[in-house]
Design a protein around this motif. Structure first.
Motif, PDB file in Angstrom:
ATOM      1  N   ARG A   1      -1.091 -10.999  -9.892  1.00 32.11           N
ATOM      2  CA  ARG A   1      -0.600 -11.467 -11.186  1.00 32.11           C
ATOM      3  C   ARG A   1       0.739 -12.173 -11.010  1.00 32.11           C
ATOM      4  NH1 ARG A   1      -2.597  -8.774 -15.709  1.00 32.11           N
ATOM      5  NH2 ARG A   1      -1.285 -10.258 -16.854  1.00 32.11           N
TER       6      ARG A   1
ATOM      7  N   LYS B   1       0.809  -1.206   0.000  1.00 35.35           N
ATOM      8  CA  LYS B   1       0.000   0.000   0.000  1.00 35.35           C
ATOM      9  C   LYS B   1       0.851   1.269   0.000  1.00 35.35           C
ATOM     10  CE  LYS B   1      -3.966  -2.098   2.312  1.00 35.35           C
ATOM     11  NZ  LYS B   1      -4.877  -2.051   3.478  1.00 35.35           N
TER      12      LYS B   1
ATOM     13  N   ASP C   1       2.024 -10.339 -20.699  1.00 33.74           N
ATOM     14  CA  ASP C   1       2.233  -9.004 -21.248  1.00 33.74           C
ATOM     15  C   ASP C   1       2.706  -9.135 -22.692  1.00 33.74           C
ATOM     16  OD1 ASP C   1       2.937  -6.446 -21.926  1.00 33.74           O
ATOM     17  OD2 ASP C   1       4.333  -6.130 -20.274  1.00 33.74           O
TER      18      ASP C   1
ATOM     19  N   ASP D   1       2.670   4.548  -7.050  1.00 33.18           N
ATOM     20  CA  ASP D   1       2.072   4.339  -8.365  1.00 33.18           C
ATOM     21  C   ASP D   1       0.827   3.476  -8.201  1.00 33.18           C
ATOM     22  OD1 ASP D   1       1.386   3.908 -10.960  1.00 33.18           O
ATOM     23  OD2 ASP D   1       3.395   3.357 -11.635  1.00 33.18           O
ATOM     24  N   ALA D   2      -0.337   4.115  -8.291  1.00 35.50           N
ATOM     25  CA  ALA D   2      -1.590   3.398  -8.072  1.00 35.50           C
ATOM     26  C   ALA D   2      -1.821   2.309  -9.110  1.00 35.50           C
ATOM     27  CB  ALA D   2      -2.761   4.380  -8.069  1.00 35.50           C
ATOM     28  N   GLN D   3      -1.222   2.439 -10.292  1.00 35.85           N
ATOM     29  CA  GLN D   3      -1.433   1.439 -11.329  1.00 35.85           C
ATOM     30  C   GLN D   3      -0.856   0.078 -10.933  1.00 35.85           C
ATOM     31  OE1 GLN D   3      -0.468   2.658 -15.300  1.00 35.85           O
ATOM     32  NE2 GLN D   3      -1.140   4.750 -14.976  1.00 35.85           N
ATOM     33  N   ASP D   4       0.149   0.092 -10.053  1.00 37.79           N
ATOM     34  CA  ASP D   4       0.722  -1.186  -9.617  1.00 37.79           C
ATOM     35  C   ASP D   4      -0.301  -2.040  -8.883  1.00 37.79           C
ATOM     36  OD1 ASP D   4       3.093  -0.554 -10.753  1.00 37.79           O
ATOM     37  OD2 ASP D   4       4.102   0.009  -8.905  1.00 37.79           O
ATOM     38  N   LEU D   5      -1.301  -1.407  -8.275  1.00 38.38           N
ATOM     39  CA  LEU D   5      -2.310  -2.170  -7.536  1.00 38.38           C
ATOM     40  C   LEU D   5      -3.135  -3.058  -8.467  1.00 38.38           C
ATOM     41  CD1 LEU D   5      -3.538   0.576  -5.027  1.00 38.38           C
ATOM     42  CD2 LEU D   5      -1.806  -1.201  -4.691  1.00 38.38           C
ATOM     43  N   PHE D   6      -3.207  -2.702  -9.742  1.00 38.51           N
ATOM     44  CA  PHE D   6      -3.929  -3.538 -10.697  1.00 38.51           C
ATOM     45  C   PHE D   6      -3.184  -4.852 -10.958  1.00 38.51           C
ATOM     46  CE2 PHE D   6      -5.527   0.718 -11.863  1.00 38.51           C
ATOM     47  CZ  PHE D   6      -6.886   0.485 -11.729  1.00 38.51           C
ATOM     48  N   LEU D   7      -1.914  -4.900 -10.580  1.00 33.73           N
ATOM     49  CA  LEU D   7      -1.118  -6.114 -10.803  1.00 33.73           C
ATOM     50  C   LEU D   7      -1.172  -7.052  -9.611  1.00 33.73           C
ATOM     51  CD1 LEU D   7       2.035  -4.464 -12.422  1.00 33.73           C
ATOM     52  CD2 LEU D   7       0.089  -5.515 -13.579  1.00 33.73           C
ATOM     53  N   HIS D   8      -1.923  -6.696  -8.597  1.00 30.53           N
ATOM     54  CA  HIS D   8      -1.987  -7.539  -7.402  1.00 30.53           C
ATOM     55  C   HIS D   8      -2.526  -8.935  -7.761  1.00 30.53           C
ATOM     56  CE1 HIS D   8      -3.117  -9.034  -3.415  1.00 30.53           C
ATOM     57  NE2 HIS D   8      -2.294  -8.115  -2.930  1.00 30.53           N
TER      58      HIS D   8
END
Length: 471
Positions: free
Chosen positions: A421, A408, A445, A412-419
């Motif tokens: 993966r 948390k 990717d 970079d908030a976009q990294d949270l979309f990779l949780h």
């Protein structure tokens, strides 16, 4: 007693502050690709626009700006206030007809430029010098610039007149209020209040009259304030005893900072753009680019890549845009290389570096550009490809499969979309502070091969990664 003559003791400080103030004055003046037809250049003037009060009430923009700061004047001190702003001068293009009359047109073609209608920015400046007793009593300076109109003939390559430019200026009405109040305390400190107000009586004809309001507005308005005997206190880093008084100051639509040479506190720049104390222009910048928040190198390269037709349109839009085009077209490679990054934060620790050696002093060592600052072949203590770290009792390194669990704390908030993966570890990296970072490519990717080829990975710390069983 008041006068408009700037004291000699402040001339050098004001000159240094104006270099930054000029950047404030023209910030966002004309945006890349510098053409009037560009959508970005159809809504003009974003910073420090003081519109007539009637439009401020209807359109949501401001008709005033208020500056409050603290100063410590000495006996006999005088305050110099310089108000600077752009005046929107409306330019129309007219074509010469066979019968000798002129007709307004959308464009007029010349060999090197395409002249089009445009609002030009004309710099206006007003200086007031006031002594301390008058300042304590309060002073109001009325500001008035009359309407006007000028014409400029336009000739073709053979010298024949083919049209003209007509420039119209609407009247400007405003006032500058200056006052000072002595504060209680062990030190003699005054709170200076400077208010700039648009006092135009113009009223809009409809809800979309910003275009009509702009010629009567003070654009990019800002103040330079100077003491010929005494000093100002920093509003961002005041002494401890002054912090409560600084907190009580009210600044509206502008922010005052110490300006001029570092270490001097005799001049304040009150700017509609938030700056730090003693702001300065980057020495690498070859000239003004006028475009808001752009990087000089990228903007210069993109400008140089415009087509000839786009450059003709830019040159015909505004003389300053034409200067930018010429600057990008004629910039020597060595000047362009200077724009390729400069690390300034280290100077606070290491100090200024030695002067650049030249060929007249062959005994002075020269750092060659082709010499790397770190040579991995000479440092065997790290190897990003072969290094391993231990996670959950298993070694993890290049080739390992892991599951991503971004923390948390990541910015970079976009990294949270990779949780959750899965990913492949490409390298184990160590920074100079002893931290460890894992470079990864995400499974699935489609650009993973390109990332590997370019060395562009995503980076996670060990506590954000879980090794998989088949690692």
């Amino acid at each position: 007693m008041t006068t408009s003559v700037l004291p000699d003791t402040l001339a050098a400080s004001f000159a240094a502050a104006r270099r930054v103030a000029d950047a404030v004055l023209f910030e966002g003046y004309v945006l890349y690709p510098y053409r009037a037809s560009s959508a970005k250049n159809r809504l003009r003037w974003q910073f420090g626009v003081l519109v007539p009060p009637a439009w401020a009430a209807a359109g949501g923009e401001h008709s005033h700006q208020r500056t409050e700061c603290l100063m410590e004047p000495r006996s006999g001190a005088r305050l110099s206030a310089e108000l600077r702003f752009l005046r929107a001068q409306r330019r129309t293009v007219q074509r010469l007809l066979p019968d000798g009359t002129f007709a307004t047109t959308d464009e007029l073609a010349l060999p090197d430029r395409l002249l089009v209608p445009w609002d030009e920015g004309v710099e206006e400046r007003l200086t007031c010098v006031i002594d301390l007793p008058a300042l304590l009593a309060g002073h109001i300076l009325p500001i008035s610039f009359p309407a006007g109109e000028d014409t400029e003939d336009v000739h073709d390559a053979d010298g024949r007149q083919i049209g003209r430019l007509v420039r119209h200026r609407a009247p400007i009405e405003a006032r500058l209020r200056l006052a000072a109040t002595e504060l209680d305390g062990p030190y003699r400190v005054l709170r200076l209040t400077a208010t700039v107000e648009n006092t135009s009586t113009w009223t809009p004809d409809g809800p979309a009259d910003r275009t009509a309001a702009l010629p009567r507005a003070l654009v990019a308005a800002h103040l330079l304030l100077g003491l010929d005997a005494g000093s100002f206190l920093s509003m961002t880093d005041p002494p401890e005893w002054a912090r409560p008084a600084v907190a009580d100051c009210r600044n509206e639509h502008t922010w005052p900072v110490l300006a001029g040479e570092p270490g001097h506190r005799d001049v304040v720049l009150s700017s509609p753009i938030i700056l730090e104390d003693h702001p300065a222009l980057a020495p690498e910048s070859p000239g003004p680019l006028y475009d808001s928040l752009e990087i000089d190198e990228i903007l210069t390269l993109r400008t140089a890549a415009l087509t000839d037709q786009e450059k003709r349109e830019a040159r015909g839009t505004d003389p300053r845009a034409a200067d930018v085009i010429d600057l990008a077209d004629t910039m020597p490679p060595e000047v362009l290389e200077r724009l390729h990054g400069a690390v300034r934060a280290l100077r606070e620790v290491t100090g200024e570096g030695p002067a650049t050696p030249d060929d007249t002093h062959p005994d002075v060592p020269r750092l060659r550009p082709e010499t790397p600052w770190w040579d991995p072949e000479s440092d065997r203590s790290v190897d990003p490809v072969r290094d391993r770290i231990t996670l959950d009792g298993r070694p993890v390194g290049a080739g390992s499969r892991v599951r991503l669990r971004p923390g948390k704390r990541r910015t970079d908030a976009q990294d949270l979309f990779l949780h959750g993966r899965t990913a492949h570890v490409e390298a184990v990296l160590h920074d100079v502070d002893g931290g460890v970072h894992l470079a990864v490519t995400v499974d699935g990717d489609p650009g993973a091969d390109i990332r590997r080829e370019q060395g562009r990975f995503l980076y996670f710390q060990p506590d954000e990664i879980t090794p998989l069983e088949d690692a």
